[in-house]
Write an enzyme that holds these catalytic residues in place. Sequence first.
Site, mmCIF file in Angstrom:
data_model
loop_
_atom_site.group_PDB
_atom_site.id
_atom_site.type_symbol
_atom_site.label_atom_id
_atom_site.label_comp_id
_atom_site.label_asym_id
_atom_site.label_seq_id
_atom_site.Cartn_x
_atom_site.Cartn_y
_atom_site.Cartn_z
ATOM 1 N N ASP A 160 0.852 -1.190 0.000
ATOM 2 C CA ASP A 160 0.000 0.000 0.000
ATOM 3 C C ASP A 160 0.885 1.236 0.000
ATOM 4 O OD1 ASP A 160 -1.839 1.990 0.346
ATOM 5 O OD2 ASP A 160 -2.833 1.083 2.077
ATOM 6 N N HIS B 9 -0.175 4.317 -0.284
ATOM 7 C CA HIS B 9 -0.866 5.404 0.429
ATOM 8 C C HIS B 9 -0.966 6.712 -0.357
ATOM 9 C CE1 HIS B 9 -1.000 2.928 4.014
ATOM 10 N NE2 HIS B 9 0.300 2.744 3.939
ATOM 11 N N GLU C 190 -1.098 -1.070 -4.294
ATOM 12 C CA GLU C 190 -2.273 -0.269 -3.949
ATOM 13 C C GLU C 190 -2.004 1.230 -3.919
ATOM 14 O OE1 GLU C 190 -5.166 0.382 -0.043
ATOM 15 O OE2 GLU C 190 -4.236 -1.574 -0.381
ATOM 16 N N GLU D 129 -10.296 3.160 -2.422
ATOM 17 C CA GLU D 129 -10.755 3.501 -1.078
ATOM 18 C C GLU D 129 -11.167 4.959 -0.960
ATOM 19 O OE1 GLU D 129 -7.260 4.540 1.913
ATOM 20 O OE2 GLU D 129 -6.777 2.686 0.849
ATOM 21 N N ASP E 4 -14.914 1.123 -0.013
ATOM 22 C CA ASP E 4 -15.125 0.928 1.420
ATOM 23 C C ASP E 4 -16.617 0.950 1.694
ATOM 24 O OD1 ASP E 4 -15.422 1.410 4.270
ATOM 25 O OD2 ASP E 4 -13.277 1.860 4.287
ATOM 26 N N HIS F 93 -11.786 -2.265 0.996
ATOM 27 C CA HIS F 93 -11.001 -1.535 1.989
ATOM 28 C C HIS F 93 -11.694 -1.701 3.329
ATOM 29 C CE1 HIS F 93 -9.902 2.444 3.979
ATOM 30 N NE2 HIS F 93 -8.726 1.918 3.711
#
Length: 379
Positions: A189, A191, A216, A242, A265, A292
């Site tokens: 991830d 971010h 991700e 997400e 999500d 997510h």
Amino acid sequence: MHITALKTYMQRVDDRPRLLVKIETSEGISGWGEAYNHGPDWSLPPLLDYLFHQIEGQDPRRVEFLVLKLNQQCRFPPGALGLAAISAIDHALWDIAGKAAGLPVYMLLGGNVRDRVRVYCGVYTAPDPQAARDQTFKLNETYGYTAFKLSPYRRDLHAGRWGELVKETGDWFGKIRDLTPSHFEFAFDAHAKIYEPYQAAQLAAAIAPYDPLFYEEPIRPEHIPAWAELKSNVTVPLATGESLYSRFEFLSLLSARGADIIQPDICVVGGVTEMRRIAAIAEAHYVTIAPHNPMGPLATAVNIHFCAAQPNFKILEFKPHEYAPWATDPYMPVDGHMELRPDRPGWGIEIDEKALIKEDYVHWERKITRKPDGATAYP
């Protein structure tokens, strides 16, 4: 049966705040949901009180009708806070519908297409290879996990030459592969911390030789053409979603062929009702869904029912929690999977309301990285 009350509870799971919602009915059946309280946290309870008056007195089993009503009564399309609140209401309505019918929610969604739901554990750090081995072995021994998610960053992105970081990341992943069983899977991830898409492609190339489960959100989600360009330049499975909200945003991403795996999500997009629409669009594009889920035991329960009934489901995020006293019987992994609870109606989880009497809120806010020149780093 009609809706009589809506109650909100500001609680926490470990060190993160969580907002629970309870909807009560004239028949004594109640339902529970969870909102993604991105912040400002305290804006959600009054928003939920406002939305309650739009569904008060209605039959809670008309989930589709009521969720459409909440969305359509907004003057403008609801954003992060509005959809988080609608998500919690949607969850609670499905819970009531399941309990009223005496069935697990996944049976109301057409029944389970799988017997159990595979999960991966988000570690969210970039531990030394030996520490990563020890941590994943312990998770495997305790819960049966064979899939994990790490951060690809071994240091501050802005503290040195980018090419050095890329090489360090590739070498590090190679060492982890050498120390762990070949059937273990590792996702990364990023971010959304990378601004230039070409840098995201360079990092993808560094981890590609070691077969990541997925890569991700290396860049921000807003500019869809950048995702299409990035996907055309990487050979690893690209995942994102997400930070996207509605089926329309996901349609734009999927039409541009911008992702291999989407990660909406269920506490953000508007609940199960909208999540199913998003997943159906992805299925038509040969794209899988890995929800997510950095949330608590209630959100996890909601996700499990969605995943059980969704054909193009891939894997669910779940990190075991240590503190959530209001969840008396949370779902926990067995052999790396969540087992279904066919004998329990609704979400199949019990909420201890006595534990909710005391407000158990903890403040949390996102940290912003600073560059060496003092500027805030992207994002």
